[in-house]
Design a protein around this motif. Structure first.
Motif, PDB file in Angstrom:
ATOM      1  N   VAL A 109       0.844  -1.206   0.000  1.00  0.00           N
ATOM      2  CA  VAL A 109       0.000   0.000   0.000  1.00  0.00           C
ATOM      3  C   VAL A 109       0.874   1.249   0.000  1.00  0.00           C
ATOM      4  O   VAL A 109       0.665   2.187  -0.787  1.00  0.00           O
ATOM      5  CB  VAL A 109      -0.945  -0.003   1.220  1.00  0.00           C
ATOM      6  N   ALA A 110       1.870   1.276   0.877  1.00  0.00           N
ATOM      7  CA  ALA A 110       2.734   2.454   0.986  1.00  0.00           C
ATOM      8  C   ALA A 110       3.516   2.696  -0.298  1.00  0.00           C
ATOM      9  O   ALA A 110       3.599   3.832  -0.789  1.00  0.00           O
ATOM     10  CB  ALA A 110       3.691   2.289   2.173  1.00  0.00           C
ATOM     11  N   ARG A 113       1.152   4.014  -3.018  1.00  0.00           N
ATOM     12  CA  ARG A 113       0.778   5.416  -2.826  1.00  0.00           C
ATOM     13  C   ARG A 113       1.930   6.359  -3.163  1.00  0.00           C
ATOM     14  O   ARG A 113       1.729   7.403  -3.792  1.00  0.00           O
ATOM     15  CB  ARG A 113       0.331   5.632  -1.372  1.00  0.00           C
ATOM     16  N   GLU A 114       3.141   5.986  -2.757  1.00  0.00           N
ATOM     17  CA  GLU A 114       4.286   6.859  -3.010  1.00  0.00           C
ATOM     18  C   GLU A 114       4.604   6.933  -4.505  1.00  0.00           C
ATOM     19  O   GLU A 114       4.826   8.024  -5.051  1.00  0.00           O
ATOM     20  CB  GLU A 114       5.502   6.376  -2.216  1.00  0.00           C
ATOM     21  N   SER A 117       2.060   8.906  -6.417  1.00  0.00           N
ATOM     22  CA  SER A 117       2.207  10.347  -6.199  1.00  0.00           C
ATOM     23  C   SER A 117       3.297  10.932  -7.084  1.00  0.00           C
ATOM     24  O   SER A 117       3.371  12.155  -7.258  1.00  0.00           O
ATOM     25  CB  SER A 117       2.527  10.637  -4.724  1.00  0.00           C
ATOM     26  N   GLU A 165      -3.466   0.587  -5.225  1.00  0.00           N
ATOM     27  CA  GLU A 165      -3.164   2.022  -5.138  1.00  0.00           C
ATOM     28  C   GLU A 165      -2.842   2.625  -6.502  1.00  0.00           C
ATOM     29  O   GLU A 165      -2.411   3.770  -6.593  1.00  0.00           O
ATOM     30  CB  GLU A 165      -1.991   2.251  -4.177  1.00  0.00           C
ATOM     31  N   ASN A 335      -1.416   8.220 -13.475  1.00  0.00           N
ATOM     32  CA  ASN A 335      -1.153   8.875 -12.193  1.00  0.00           C
ATOM     33  C   ASN A 335      -0.508  10.236 -12.425  1.00  0.00           C
ATOM     34  O   ASN A 335       0.499  10.338 -13.125  1.00  0.00           O
ATOM     35  CB  ASN A 335      -0.247   7.995 -11.332  1.00  0.00           C
ATOM     36  N   PHE A 344       2.629  12.557   5.112  1.00  0.00           N
ATOM     37  CA  PHE A 344       2.431  11.432   4.184  1.00  0.00           C
ATOM     38  C   PHE A 344       3.655  10.519   4.215  1.00  0.00           C
ATOM     39  O   PHE A 344       3.540   9.293   4.369  1.00  0.00           O
ATOM     40  CB  PHE A 344       2.196  11.990   2.776  1.00  0.00           C
ATOM     41  N   HIS A 348       4.616   6.486   6.366  1.00  0.00           N
ATOM     42  CA  HIS A 348       5.073   5.281   5.670  1.00  0.00           C
ATOM     43  C   HIS A 348       6.366   4.727   6.258  1.00  0.00           C
ATOM     44  O   HIS A 348       6.626   3.523   6.181  1.00  0.00           O
ATOM     45  CB  HIS A 348       5.271   5.583   4.183  1.00  0.00           C
TER      46      HIS A 348
END
Length: 364
Positions: A109-110, A113-114, A117, A165, A335, A344, A348
């Protein structure tokens, strides 16, 4: 001269080690129109703070989009953990996969997400090799474990979480790089594991990935004489077309490891090899600038267009590959790079053990 963009989607390109688009990369991207790019450590301002390197990185992606003439392209990276981590701080550098198997979902998940981004939509992970040879110089703790069960459980958990994600996972390195004593970055490894042993060990995680519907599998530069004494997996119809696609029924995208790596030196200098590469069952040829001049891709593309003039090749080899790539592109996440707040990144870093060593310039 032929319009090389006709076959451009079959190529994924690693940029030269610059933080703004090199003029040669600009020419290559504009001429070939490849599926996308592969990011390396030197495409980031490594010693700069986040507020400085992130805008420079956004500018690089904008330059790539302008050269390609489109904004829907693959932005890929190797981000496994351990030494295999390209971006600078505050991007989280988790420890090797072996050291967070019990936290694979949270790390997935982390990481997802990173990377999302940063506008990245494809991560060359998880490693589904099994750490079965203590003399292996390149896999080791990059593998989730020493047994198929451990690798399947943690590897697929990580992949599902990351894809949730918005970052596509890629299983590597088919048909297994764990039982080698050579590093394919520098020489061609030979796997002497017999077929029966491969079926109950090396192949188990990849079969599980296929059953789970993983969209992409990366092949490795290894020789397996018991299956194909003549060609490495990168060029072997027996390993890719007959085994992976035929025997296991895989209809997803198959990508090579970097064909510029030293293991492929005697195979990819002649651009006519392009026809054989795609005939073996691959969909995407990767070539990165660390090992080779990526202009080599232009010659490979020219020979692929020549091969495509044969109706049997166009219909029997490229048409099915184009269909697989069309499905992949339809579902590819888009993305948008977004500057994230300190909290944020801080959250993590509490998820799993962090790596304390040096980041690798290469390793895939």
């Amino acid at each position: 001269m032929a319009d090389l963009s006709e076959v451009g989607q079959h190529f994924l390109m690693g940029l030269r080690p610059t933080t703004s688009l090199h003029k040669d990369d600009k020419h290559m991207l504009a001429t070939l129109k490849p599926l996308g790019i592969v990011l390396f450590r030197d495409n980031f301002l490594q010693d700069a703070p986040y507020d400085e390197w992130f805008p420079a990185y956004q500018s690089l992606l904008n330059e790539v989009a302008a050269a390609l003439g489109r904004d829907d392209f693959v932005v890929s990276i190797d981000h496994e953990g351990g030494r295999v981590c390209r971006p600078p701080e505050p991007v989280t550098q988790y420890d090797y996969a072996r050291n967070w198997v019990d936290k694979a979902e949270n790390v997935g998940v982390a990481v997802g997400r990173e990377l999302a981004s940063m506008g990245i939509n494809l991560n060359f992970a998880p490693v589904l090799d099994i750490d079965s040879n203590p003399d292996n110089p390149v896999i080791g703790p990059r593998a989730f474990g020493t047994t198929p069960e451990d690798v399947v459980k943690a590897g697929l958990t990580f992949a599902r979480a990351m894809e949730g994600e918005g970052v596509v996972a890629c299983a590597k390195h088919y048909p297994g790089h764990g039982d080698t004593a050579q590093d394919s970055h520098y020489e061609l490894p030979v796997v002497n594991t017999l077929a029966g042993e491969r079926n109950i060990r090396e192949l188990v995680p990849f079969k599980a990935a296929i059953e789970a519907g993983m969209q992409m599998i990366m092949t490795s530069h290894v020789m397996i004489p018991d299956i194909d004494p003549d060609f490495p997996a990168t060029l072997s119809s027996r390993i890719v077309r007959e085994e992976l696609r035929g025997r296991f029924g895989y209809d997803g995208v198959v990508i090579s490891d970097d064909t510029g790596m030293r293991a492929m030196d005697s195979y990819f200098k002649d651009p006519s090899v392009a026809a054989d590469f795609f005939a073996s069952g691959h969909d995407i040829l990767m070539i990165c600038s660390y090992w080779a001049d990526t202009d080599r891709a232009l010659g490979l593309a020219e020979h692929l267009i020549k091969a495509k003039k044969s109706a049997s090749y166009a219909q029997g080899i490229l048409a099915p590959s184009e269909q697989r790539l069309a499905r992949f592109r339809e579902t590819l996440p888009k993305n948008t790079p977004k500057h994230m707040p300190p909290e944020f990144w801080a959250a993590h870093k509490e998820v799993a053990p962090l790596f304390a060593g040096e980041r690798a310039v290469i390793v895939r």
